[in-house]
Design a protein around this motif. Sequence first.
Motif, PDB file in Angstrom:
ATOM      1  N   UNK A  32      -3.517  -5.223   9.358  1.00  0.00           N
ATOM      2  CA  UNK A  32      -4.167  -4.250  10.226  1.00  0.00           C
ATOM      3  C   UNK A  32      -3.970  -2.853   9.663  1.00  0.00           C
ATOM      4  N   UNK A  33      -4.826  -1.938  10.091  1.00  0.00           N
ATOM      5  CA  UNK A  33      -4.683  -0.558   9.636  1.00  0.00           C
ATOM      6  C   UNK A  33      -3.330   0.019  10.059  1.00  0.00           C
ATOM      7  N   UNK A  34      -2.892  -0.337  11.260  1.00  0.00           N
ATOM      8  CA  UNK A  34      -1.603   0.162  11.740  1.00  0.00           C
ATOM      9  C   UNK A  34      -0.450  -0.353  10.895  1.00  0.00           C
ATOM     10  N   UNK A  35      -0.494  -1.641  10.570  1.00  0.00           N
ATOM     11  CA  UNK A  35       0.587  -2.220   9.780  1.00  0.00           C
ATOM     12  C   UNK A  35       0.602  -1.650   8.366  1.00  0.00           C
ATOM     13  N   UNK A  36      -0.581  -1.478   7.779  1.00  0.00           N
ATOM     14  CA  UNK A  36      -0.652  -0.905   6.429  1.00  0.00           C
ATOM     15  C   UNK A  36      -0.163   0.542   6.446  1.00  0.00           C
ATOM     16  N   UNK A  37      -0.513   1.279   7.491  1.00  0.00           N
ATOM     17  CA  UNK A  37      -0.050   2.667   7.604  1.00  0.00           C
ATOM     18  C   UNK A  37       1.468   2.727   7.694  1.00  0.00           C
ATOM     19  N   UNK A  38       2.043   1.850   8.516  1.00  0.00           N
ATOM     20  CA  UNK A  38       3.499   1.842   8.679  1.00  0.00           C
ATOM     21  C   UNK A  38       4.202   1.443   7.389  1.00  0.00           C
ATOM     22  N   UNK A  39       3.637   0.476   6.668  1.00  0.00           N
ATOM     23  CA  UNK A  39       4.264  -0.017   5.445  1.00  0.00           C
ATOM     24  C   UNK A  39       4.117   0.982   4.295  1.00  0.00           C
ATOM     25  N   UNK A  40       2.960   1.621   4.201  1.00  0.00           N
ATOM     26  CA  UNK A  40       2.665   2.468   3.036  1.00  0.00           C
ATOM     27  C   UNK A  40       3.004   3.939   3.231  1.00  0.00           C
ATOM     28  N   UNK A  41       3.079   4.367   4.509  1.00  0.00           N
ATOM     29  CA  UNK A  41       3.266   5.791   4.764  1.00  0.00           C
ATOM     30  C   UNK A  41       1.973   6.584   4.695  1.00  0.00           C
ATOM     31  N   UNK A  42       0.851   5.905   4.542  1.00  0.00           N
ATOM     32  CA  UNK A  42      -0.460   6.560   4.511  1.00  0.00           C
ATOM     33  C   UNK A  42      -1.001   6.618   5.944  1.00  0.00           C
ATOM     34  N   UNK A  43      -1.585   7.740   6.317  1.00  0.00           N
ATOM     35  CA  UNK A  43      -2.046   7.902   7.696  1.00  0.00           C
ATOM     36  C   UNK A  43      -3.174   6.935   8.029  1.00  0.00           C
ATOM     37  N   UNK A  44      -3.269   6.582   9.311  1.00  0.00           N
ATOM     38  CA  UNK A  44      -4.361   5.710   9.749  1.00  0.00           C
ATOM     39  C   UNK A  44      -5.705   6.356   9.484  1.00  0.00           C
ATOM     40  N   UNK A  45      -5.789   7.671   9.665  1.00  0.00           N
ATOM     41  CA  UNK A  45      -7.067   8.360   9.446  1.00  0.00           C
ATOM     42  C   UNK A  45      -7.542   8.163   8.010  1.00  0.00           C
ATOM     43  N   UNK A  46      -6.622   8.261   7.058  1.00  0.00           N
ATOM     44  CA  UNK A  46      -6.975   8.056   5.653  1.00  0.00           C
ATOM     45  C   UNK A  46      -7.416   6.622   5.422  1.00  0.00           C
ATOM     46  N   UNK A  47      -6.689   5.676   6.010  1.00  0.00           N
ATOM     47  CA  UNK A  47      -7.040   4.262   5.832  1.00  0.00           C
ATOM     48  C   UNK A  47      -8.412   3.951   6.416  1.00  0.00           C
TER      49      UNK A  47
END
Length: 197
Positions: A32-47
Amino acid sequence: MRPPDPRTVRSREAALTAARELLIEQGMSGLTHGAVAARSGISRATLYRLWPEPADLVRATLTWHIALAQPETTGDLRADLRTALTGTRAMLHEPASEQGMRVMIERAAVDPKFAEAKEALYRSGTQVVRAILTDAVTRAELPAALDIDLALDQLHGPLFFRRLVADRTFELDYVHDVVDDFLRCHSTKPPHQQGIS
């Protein structure tokens, strides 16, 4: 054309690395976008800007793997086919790419976004072998009337069937046998000139 912003490149690679890890660990449900954001440190908006839908994220992850696996060609038909299909074998046995392909195939039947992504991945994943075959036809090493799409099926089909349908692993000898059987049927050169016994 301006080169890509290095920060965007780093963000994309960090996100794809995280997506790959989540796919391995948790399957599609964890991607999910949320999980990828949490794992990578990249903001959800960017994802969401990079990959608006889950299908886009899966597609990007697999496309990345395909690009890394694609070899340089040498002009030696048998060697180039063996090398290219060895890359396909590696993807079919690598947990992230195998899981992603299984998900893509399953979801494509019911979700147009996944169907579109699957078609794009097919084109990306077969472009090197398509180019190898087309060049061999130009060099008259394969018949001018060769059906390239059918040839792609004959080369990739056994690998995908054995791994994704029969759920069996296979070694490089199997890949080499598929290539050699194809060349016995289609090459315009005698077997001994192809290095086939």
